[in-house]
Design a protein around this motif. Structure first.
Motif, short mmCIF file in Angstrom:
data_model
loop_
_atom_site.label_atom_id
_atom_site.label_comp_id
_atom_site.label_asym_id
_atom_site.label_seq_id
_atom_site.Cartn_x
_atom_site.Cartn_y
_atom_site.Cartn_z
N LYS A 154 34.48 -91.79 5.68
CA LYS A 154 33.24 -91.29 6.27
C LYS A 154 32.70 -90.13 5.44
CE LYS A 154 32.70 -90.69 10.79
NZ LYS A 154 33.00 -90.39 12.21
N ASP A 155 33.57 -89.19 5.09
CA ASP A 155 33.13 -88.04 4.30
C ASP A 155 32.51 -88.47 2.98
OD1 ASP A 155 34.02 -86.33 6.29
OD2 ASP A 155 35.87 -85.78 5.26
N ASP A 196 22.68 -84.28 10.94
CA ASP A 196 22.37 -85.55 10.26
C ASP A 196 23.43 -86.60 10.58
OD1 ASP A 196 20.11 -84.51 9.07
OD2 ASP A 196 21.10 -84.08 7.15
N ARG A 197 24.69 -86.20 10.55
CA ARG A 197 25.79 -87.13 10.81
C ARG A 197 25.77 -87.60 12.27
NH1 ARG A 197 30.90 -85.74 7.20
NH2 ARG A 197 29.80 -85.39 5.24
N LYS A 214 28.49 -88.21 2.33
CA LYS A 214 28.08 -87.35 1.21
C LYS A 214 27.18 -88.14 0.26
CE LYS A 214 29.84 -84.75 -2.68
NZ LYS A 214 30.62 -85.17 -3.81
N ASP A 215 27.59 -89.35 -0.10
CA ASP A 215 26.80 -90.19 -1.00
C ASP A 215 25.43 -90.53 -0.40
OD1 ASP A 215 28.93 -90.11 -2.74
OD2 ASP A 215 29.53 -92.20 -2.44
N ILE A 218 30.20 -96.71 8.09
CA ILE A 218 30.70 -96.10 6.86
C ILE A 218 30.11 -96.80 5.64
CG2 ILE A 218 32.77 -95.70 5.49
CD1 ILE A 218 34.28 -95.33 8.18
N LYS A 219 30.16 -98.11 5.64
CA LYS A 219 29.74 -98.88 4.47
C LYS A 219 28.26 -98.68 4.16
CE LYS A 219 29.81 -103.47 4.73
NZ LYS A 219 30.31 -104.85 4.78
#
Length: 167
Positions: A44-45, A58-59, A49-50, A96-97
């Protein structure tokens, strides 16, 4: 330019394999909740971040969007634990993906909804979804413009003729 934008948006296809393998190993092949949670958090991190989801807000907004995208599938599952497990796995993977990519998550959530209807053998919903998706091919293109309103309107009709599906 477009290639650069894609490069900085969530996980790359080659990373999907690593992500899937690690989650499979840490979360599904063993029953160590701490190892699983650490692996999920790591990915997730990286993905967040990407995708430039830097702030807590935001998350949280992203995760709320993903959850709302899968809410129909969870509603369909009800208390069916196998079904809920299936939806949860798909939701976590797409969260996540595809971090930050709403269209990709929406598509994954829709595919999950189809698979839930198949799992639950809900032929009425599958038929209505097909009509909504492909109605334009049958010259009933207005269906796709009405979306869920059309489905709600036609659902009682399909309930009445569901015996046709068993022929």
């Amino acid at each position: 330019m477009a290639e650069e934008a894609v490069r900085w948006n969530a996980l790359q296809p080659q990373e999907w394999i690593s992500f899937a393998q690690e989650i499979q190993q840490d979360c599904y092949n063993q029953v160590n909740a701490i190892t699983c949670q650490l692996s999920i958090q790591k990915w997730k991190d990286k993905s967040y971040k990407d995708a430039h989801l830097y702030t807590k807000e935001d998350r949280e907004r992203w995760e709320e969007y993903v959850l709302s995208s899968y809410s129909k599938s969870f509603e369909l599952c009800g208390a069916n634990s196998l079904c809920n497990y299936h939806v949860s796995k798909n939701m976590l993977a797409s969260m996540i993906k595809f971090a930050g990519r709403k269209n990709s998550v929406w598509e994954e959530a829709y595919i999950t909804e189809i698979s839930v209807n198949k799992l639950l053998n809900n032929k009425t919903n599958l038929t209505l979804m097909a009509v909504n998706d492909f109605g334009w091919m049958l010259e009933i293109g207005a269906f796709s413009n009405f979306g869920n309103k059309t489905i709600q309107f036609l659902k009682p009709i399909f309930q009445e003729i569901k015996w046709l599906f068993s022929l």
